[in-house]
Motif scaffolding. Structure first.
Motif, PDB file in Angstrom:
ATOM      1  N   TYR A  91      -9.818 -12.819   1.979  1.00 31.80           N
ATOM      2  CA  TYR A  91     -10.521 -13.726   2.896  1.00 31.80           C
ATOM      3  C   TYR A  91      -9.838 -15.093   2.921  1.00 31.80           C
ATOM      4  O   TYR A  91      -9.685 -15.722   3.968  1.00 31.80           O
ATOM      5  CB  TYR A  91     -11.987 -13.835   2.456  1.00 31.80           C
ATOM      6  N   LEU A  92      -9.395 -15.557   1.775  1.00 27.55           N
ATOM      7  CA  LEU A  92      -8.754 -16.870   1.673  1.00 27.55           C
ATOM      8  C   LEU A  92      -7.416 -16.938   2.395  1.00 27.55           C
ATOM      9  O   LEU A  92      -6.961 -18.030   2.752  1.00 27.55           O
ATOM     10  CB  LEU A  92      -8.560 -17.258   0.204  1.00 27.55           C
ATOM     11  N   ASP A  93      -6.780 -15.782   2.623  1.00 24.37           N
ATOM     12  CA  ASP A  93      -5.479 -15.783   3.301  1.00 24.37           C
ATOM     13  C   ASP A  93      -5.527 -16.464   4.660  1.00 24.37           C
ATOM     14  O   ASP A  93      -4.546 -17.053   5.096  1.00 24.37           O
ATOM     15  CB  ASP A  93      -4.950 -14.354   3.458  1.00 24.37           C
ATOM     16  N   GLN A  94      -6.667 -16.405   5.334  1.00 28.03           N
ATOM     17  CA  GLN A  94      -6.752 -17.031   6.662  1.00 28.03           C
ATOM     18  C   GLN A  94      -6.592 -18.552   6.599  1.00 28.03           C
ATOM     19  O   GLN A  94      -6.305 -19.188   7.607  1.00 28.03           O
ATOM     20  CB  GLN A  94      -8.061 -16.659   7.353  1.00 28.03           C
ATOM     21  N   PHE A  95      -6.768 -19.121   5.419  1.00 27.18           N
ATOM     22  CA  PHE A  95      -6.618 -20.570   5.256  1.00 27.18           C
ATOM     23  C   PHE A  95      -5.272 -20.936   4.624  1.00 27.18           C
ATOM     24  O   PHE A  95      -5.027 -22.094   4.319  1.00 27.18           O
ATOM     25  CB  PHE A  95      -7.749 -21.121   4.380  1.00 27.18           C
ATOM     26  N   GLY A  96      -4.405 -19.941   4.425  1.00 22.64           N
ATOM     27  CA  GLY A  96      -3.124 -20.161   3.758  1.00 22.64           C
ATOM     28  C   GLY A  96      -2.154 -20.963   4.601  1.00 22.64           C
ATOM     29  O   GLY A  96      -2.250 -21.025   5.832  1.00 22.64           O
ATOM     30  N   LYS A  97      -1.189 -21.578   3.936  1.00 28.20           N
ATOM     31  CA  LYS A  97      -0.194 -22.410   4.612  1.00 28.20           C
ATOM     32  C   LYS A  97       1.226 -21.919   4.353  1.00 28.20           C
ATOM     33  O   LYS A  97       2.180 -22.546   4.775  1.00 28.20           O
ATOM     34  CB  LYS A  97      -0.332 -23.847   4.128  1.00 28.20           C
ATOM     35  N   THR A  98       1.349 -20.798   3.651  1.00 25.43           N
ATOM     36  CA  THR A  98       2.671 -20.278   3.324  1.00 25.43           C
ATOM     37  C   THR A  98       3.052 -19.169   4.292  1.00 25.43           C
ATOM     38  O   THR A  98       2.357 -18.163   4.388  1.00 25.43           O
ATOM     39  CB  THR A  98       2.677 -19.733   1.877  1.00 25.43           C
ATOM     40  N   LYS A  99       4.148 -19.349   5.013  1.00 22.38           N
ATOM     41  CA  LYS A  99       4.643 -18.345   5.955  1.00 22.38           C
ATOM     42  C   LYS A  99       5.217 -17.181   5.153  1.00 22.38           C
ATOM     43  O   LYS A  99       6.081 -17.370   4.320  1.00 22.38           O
ATOM     44  CB  LYS A  99       5.708 -18.963   6.851  1.00 22.38           C
ATOM     45  N   VAL A 100       4.678 -15.984   5.416  1.00 19.67           N
ATOM     46  CA  VAL A 100       5.160 -14.780   4.737  1.00 19.67           C
ATOM     47  C   VAL A 100       5.674 -13.826   5.811  1.00 19.67           C
ATOM     48  O   VAL A 100       4.901 -13.300   6.612  1.00 19.67           O
ATOM     49  CB  VAL A 100       4.045 -14.120   3.891  1.00 19.67           C
ATOM     50  N   HIS A 101       6.991 -13.625   5.838  1.00 17.75           N
ATOM     51  CA  HIS A 101       7.618 -12.800   6.871  1.00 17.75           C
ATOM     52  C   HIS A 101       7.314 -11.324   6.673  1.00 17.75           C
ATOM     53  O   HIS A 101       7.323 -10.829   5.546  1.00 17.75           O
ATOM     54  CB  HIS A 101       9.133 -13.012   6.870  1.00 17.75           C
ATOM     55  N   VAL A 102       7.062 -10.626   7.782  1.00 21.59           N
ATOM     56  CA  VAL A 102       6.875  -9.176   7.739  1.00 21.59           C
ATOM     57  C   VAL A 102       8.254  -8.525   7.748  1.00 21.59           C
ATOM     58  O   VAL A 102       9.249  -9.146   8.125  1.00 21.59           O
ATOM     59  CB  VAL A 102       6.007  -8.684   8.929  1.00 21.59           C
ATOM     60  N   GLU A 103       8.319  -7.259   7.339  1.00 18.78           N
ATOM     61  CA  GLU A 103       9.621  -6.595   7.195  1.00 18.78           C
ATOM     62  C   GLU A 103      10.399  -6.499   8.502  1.00 18.78           C
ATOM     63  O   GLU A 103      11.625  -6.456   8.494  1.00 18.78           O
ATOM     64  CB  GLU A 103       9.438  -5.220   6.567  1.00 18.78           C
ATOM     65  N   THR A 104       9.706  -6.449   9.632  1.00 15.38           N
ATOM     66  CA  THR A 104      10.404  -6.335  10.922  1.00 15.38           C
ATOM     67  C   THR A 104      10.895  -7.685  11.458  1.00 15.38           C
ATOM     68  O   THR A 104      11.602  -7.717  12.457  1.00 15.38           O
ATOM     69  CB  THR A 104       9.477  -5.671  11.960  1.00 15.38           C
ATOM     70  N   CYS A 105      10.517  -8.767  10.801  1.00 14.75           N
ATOM     71  CA  CYS A 105      10.944 -10.107  11.227  1.00 14.75           C
ATOM     72  C   CYS A 105      12.423 -10.303  10.908  1.00 14.75           C
ATOM     73  O   CYS A 105      12.876  -9.940   9.812  1.00 14.75           O
ATOM     74  CB  CYS A 105      10.103 -11.173  10.517  1.00 14.75           C
TER      75      CYS A 105
END
Length: 193
Positions: free
Chosen positions: A65-79
């Motif tokens: 639930y807290l992930d929606q407030f996160g500020k760290t960009k986490v790239h998906v494998e297809t990026c």
């Protein structure tokens, strides 16, 4: 009773108010805020949960639930920027809570749970599933962001080095301060035994 003469000091009564309580540390303040946030999450849960019925699975729901407030960009494998620490342009990958923030949060909540009467053996923040989740988040974020998380090396205390004393063995001094059996004069080599 005579009125006190002006200019003479009035007897003062000792202050009876207790000194203000010390300000809580930054850690303690953050721990209290985190604890209240988690309790609010439990109250808003459908159906509402009590702390005694909370499990490691509920803690995982809270972390997600807290992930929606996160500020760290986490790239998906297809990026195209997957695995690049400093991408040259922006992308549409999601923001999430950073692993380090989640790890610190769990540490504070784990302590707060026990401080608020929870038993250590039933602490949902110490559940195996939570530890596994944190490890997986750490590994996936390191891979996605191209930033390896390395264990901080502890600074070691400096070791005491032995001191070498150079002893002048060319002369020996007698009790009266005069030189005797100097190798320069007698040709004898003093023994070290």
């Amino acid at each position: 009773m005579e009125p006190a003469a002006s200019g003479s000091p009035q007897p003062s009564s000792p202050s009876t108010s207790p000194p203000p309580p010390p300000q809580p540390s930054r850690y303690e303040s953050q721990k209290r805020r985190d604890w209240n946030t988690f309790l609010q999450y439990l109250r808003n849960h459908k159906p509402p949960l009590t702390l005694t019925r909370c499990s490691g699975a509920h803690v995982l729901e809270f972390l997600k639930y807290l992930d929606q407030f996160g500020k760290t960009k986490v790239h998906v494998e297809t990026c195209p920027f997957f695995g690049h620490p400093d991408p040259p342009s922006s992308c549409s990958c999601p923001h999430k809570q950073a692993w380090g923030s989640l790890d610190a949060l769990i540490g504070r909540l784990r302590a707060a749970y026990e401080e608020n009467g929870g038993r250590p053996d039933s602490n949902p923040f110490a559940a195996r599933a939570v530890r596994i989740y944190l490890r997986e988040v750490k590994e996936s974020q390191a891979k996605a962001r191209g930033i390896p998380y390395e264990k901080k090396k502890r600074k070691r205390k400096p070791t005491v080095t032995s001191v070498r004393l150079d002893v002048d063995l060319t002369s020996s001094v007698t009790g009266d301060g005069s030189n005797s059996d100097s190798p320069a004069t007698s040709g004898a080599v003093p023994s070290l035994g």
